[in-house]
Design an enzyme around this catalytic site. Structure first.
Site, mmCIF file in Angstrom:
data_model
loop_
_atom_site.group_PDB
_atom_site.id
_atom_site.type_symbol
_atom_site.label_atom_id
_atom_site.label_comp_id
_atom_site.label_asym_id
_atom_site.label_seq_id
_atom_site.Cartn_x
_atom_site.Cartn_y
_atom_site.Cartn_z
ATOM 1 N N SER A 140 -12.567 -71.233 -14.388
ATOM 2 C CA SER A 140 -12.362 -69.869 -13.867
ATOM 3 C C SER A 140 -10.895 -69.670 -13.504
ATOM 4 O O SER A 140 -10.195 -70.638 -13.188
ATOM 5 C CB SER A 140 -13.219 -69.673 -12.612
ATOM 6 O OG SER A 140 -12.859 -68.490 -11.938
ATOM 7 N N TYR A 153 -15.824 -72.784 -4.328
ATOM 8 C CA TYR A 153 -15.809 -72.336 -5.728
ATOM 9 C C TYR A 153 -14.441 -72.615 -6.366
ATOM 10 O O TYR A 153 -14.367 -73.193 -7.456
ATOM 11 C CB TYR A 153 -16.145 -70.842 -5.802
ATOM 12 C CG TYR A 153 -16.340 -70.359 -7.217
ATOM 13 C CD1 TYR A 153 -17.516 -70.637 -7.905
ATOM 14 C CD2 TYR A 153 -15.348 -69.653 -7.881
ATOM 15 C CE1 TYR A 153 -17.700 -70.205 -9.212
ATOM 16 C CE2 TYR A 153 -15.523 -69.223 -9.190
ATOM 17 C CZ TYR A 153 -16.705 -69.497 -9.849
ATOM 18 O OH TYR A 153 -16.880 -69.079 -11.144
HETATM 19 N N1 LIG Z 1 -19.172 -63.971 -14.334
HETATM 20 C C1 LIG Z 1 -17.908 -64.161 -13.982
HETATM 21 O O1 LIG Z 1 -17.190 -63.238 -13.560
HETATM 22 C C2 LIG Z 1 -17.294 -65.543 -14.119
HETATM 23 C C3 LIG Z 1 -15.916 -65.659 -13.966
HETATM 24 C C4 LIG Z 1 -15.320 -66.903 -14.098
HETATM 25 C C5 LIG Z 1 -16.083 -68.007 -14.403
HETATM 26 N N2 LIG Z 1 -17.438 -67.866 -14.539
HETATM 27 C C6 LIG Z 1 -18.200 -69.080 -14.838
HETATM 28 O O2 LIG Z 1 -18.967 -68.855 -16.008
HETATM 29 C C7 LIG Z 1 -20.139 -69.685 -15.978
HETATM 30 C C8 LIG Z 1 -21.357 -68.820 -16.291
HETATM 31 O O3 LIG Z 1 -21.490 -67.867 -15.244
HETATM 32 P P1 LIG Z 1 -22.254 -66.488 -15.417
HETATM 33 O O4 LIG Z 1 -21.393 -65.450 -14.806
HETATM 34 O O5 LIG Z 1 -22.725 -66.335 -16.809
HETATM 35 O O6 LIG Z 1 -23.454 -66.725 -14.380
HETATM 36 P P2 LIG Z 1 -25.048 -66.541 -14.485
HETATM 37 O O7 LIG Z 1 -25.390 -65.333 -15.268
HETATM 38 O O8 LIG Z 1 -25.520 -66.670 -13.078
HETATM 39 O O9 LIG Z 1 -25.503 -67.813 -15.332
HETATM 40 C C9 LIG Z 1 -25.411 -69.112 -14.814
HETATM 41 C C10 LIG Z 1 -26.121 -70.040 -15.769
HETATM 42 O O10 LIG Z 1 -25.980 -71.381 -15.274
HETATM 43 C C11 LIG Z 1 -27.250 -71.985 -15.280
HETATM 44 N N3 LIG Z 1 -27.341 -72.983 -14.236
HETATM 45 C C12 LIG Z 1 -26.974 -72.879 -12.933
HETATM 46 N N4 LIG Z 1 -27.258 -74.010 -12.279
HETATM 47 C C13 LIG Z 1 -27.825 -74.854 -13.191
HETATM 48 C C14 LIG Z 1 -28.358 -76.164 -13.114
HETATM 49 N N5 LIG Z 1 -28.381 -76.856 -11.970
HETATM 50 N N6 LIG Z 1 -28.851 -76.723 -14.239
HETATM 51 C C15 LIG Z 1 -28.854 -76.024 -15.416
HETATM 52 N N7 LIG Z 1 -28.365 -74.791 -15.535
HETATM 53 C C16 LIG Z 1 -27.868 -74.200 -14.429
HETATM 54 C C17 LIG Z 1 -28.254 -70.849 -15.071
HETATM 55 O O11 LIG Z 1 -29.498 -71.192 -15.642
HETATM 56 P P3 LIG Z 1 -30.860 -71.540 -14.853
HETATM 57 O O12 LIG Z 1 -30.802 -70.832 -13.540
HETATM 58 O O13 LIG Z 1 -31.939 -71.042 -15.772
HETATM 59 O O14 LIG Z 1 -30.854 -73.013 -14.736
HETATM 60 C C18 LIG Z 1 -27.610 -69.748 -15.889
HETATM 61 O O15 LIG Z 1 -27.987 -69.851 -17.238
HETATM 62 C C19 LIG Z 1 -20.170 -70.322 -14.589
HETATM 63 O O16 LIG Z 1 -19.678 -71.635 -14.667
HETATM 64 C C20 LIG Z 1 -19.230 -69.441 -13.786
HETATM 65 O O17 LIG Z 1 -18.665 -70.123 -12.691
HETATM 66 C C21 LIG Z 1 -18.070 -66.666 -14.415
#
Ligand SMILES: NC(=O)c1ccc[n+]([C@@H]2O[C@H](COP(=O)([O-])OP(=O)(O)OC[C@H]3O[C@@H](n4cnc5c(N)ncnc54)[C@H](OP(=O)(O)O)[C@@H]3O)[C@@H](O)[C@H]2O)c1
Length: 256
Positions: A140, A153
């Site tokens: 991130s 985070y």
């Molecule tokens: N959205 C943003 O603005 C943003 C910005 C910068 C970085 N990111 C990064 O991008 C990545 C994806 O985020 P997102 O925004 O797409 O969030 P999201 O929609 O909440 O998706 C998170 C995913 O991670 C999985 N997950 C969480 N804990 C897990 C575990 N213990 N074991 C297996 N799977 C797990 C969840 O699946 P289950 O719950 O089904 O296990 C879900 O598929 C993250 O690493 C986040 O930090 C996001």
């Protein structure tokens, strides 16, 4: 480089991981999708198939290293190898330092740091043996400099970025590439919870398209959107006292 023919994505049940799975499906890839929520993965598998990909559902909790190891091994066995592994699973959440607890912190570190490192290390021996492959971590922009209310985070993403840089150095002559993806705000269930303003927020489909396009060039880092990237890279050059005064007085922006 072309699109990978075989890819494993953690956190594929939602948000960025889900959108990446669909992008790779469009190019006809075999896509191994890892997460805990089977019903979401099963539904996505239908969409991946309809889009032209070959899905493989692997239910696993990335905080359980044995689960992760088995998922990677199963994908390699089913697909005859893995061209790309994307450690994307993660959890977000903001908390002021005075409200932090170990319970909150441990969950985040377990998923964002331990889970990602377990995923990538499970794939390294296979890729090194083949002399090819692409390891990708989704960290991130929040890892570039500490942000208010984001101690755990920001620290978790800085740890992942440093890990990715270190394995890139070690694997330099192995034929295995390593990319650190540093998104800004992207519309997903993670950011849907945020009550604050999220500047330059991207739709998830746009983020997935840009990530998959740029990954083909195998860069060390993919960071977006450029106004936030530029601001944070300049912030990295500021003296600590000045940076702390600026962000300490600003509205909390929370998790990126
Ligand atoms: N959205 C943003 O603005 C943003 C910005 C910068 C970085 N990111 C990064 O991008 C990545 C994806 O985020 P997102 O925004 O797409 O969030 P999201 O929609 O909440 O998706 C998170 C995913 O991670 C999985 N997950 C969480 N804990 C897990 C575990 N213990 N074991 C297996 N799977 C797990 C969840 O699946 P289950 O719950 O089904 O296990 C879900 O598929 C993250 O690493 C986040 O930090 C996001």
């Amino acid at each position: 480089m072309t699109m990978p023919k075989t890819v494993l994505i953690t956190g594929a049940s939602s948000g960025i991981g889900r959108a990446l799975a669909l992008e790779y499906a469009k190019s006809g890839a075999k896509v191994a999708m890892v997460a805990r929520r089977r019903e979401l993965l099963d539904a996505l598998a239908e969409e991946v198939r309809a889009a032209g990909g070959e899905p493989l559902v692997l239910v696993a909790d990335v905080t359980q290293s044995e689960n992760v190891h088995n998922a990677v091994t199963d994908a390699i066995a089913a697909f005859g190898g893995l061209d790309m592994v994307i450690a994307n699973a993660g959890v977000g959440g903001t908390k002021h330092a005075k409200d932090l607890s170990w319970g909150f912190s441990e969950k985040m570190i377990d998923a964002n740091v331990n889970g990602a490192i377990a995923t990538l290390t499970a794939a390294i021996p296979h890729m090194v043996k083949r002399g090819s492959g692409h390891l990708v971590g989704v960290s991130s922009l929040a890892g570039i400099r500490a942000l208010p209310n984001s101690a755990v985070y920001s620290a978790s993403k800085a740890a992942l970025s440093t890990f990715l840089e270190a394995i890139r150095i070690d694997l330099r002559k192995s034929g295995v590439n390593v990319t650190d993806v540093q998104p800004g705000f992207v519309t997903t269930p993670m950011t849907d919870k945020n009550k604050f303003k999220m500047p330059f927020k991207w739709p998830v489909e746009k983020a997935a398209k840009v990530i998959t396009e740029r990954l083909q060039k195998v860069p060390s880092v993919i960071a977006f959107p450029w106004p936030l990237v530029t601001a944070l890279r300049i912030a990295r050059l500021l003296p600590d006292a000045l940076y702390e005064r600026i962000v300490g007085g600003a509205d909390p922006r929370g998790v990126l």
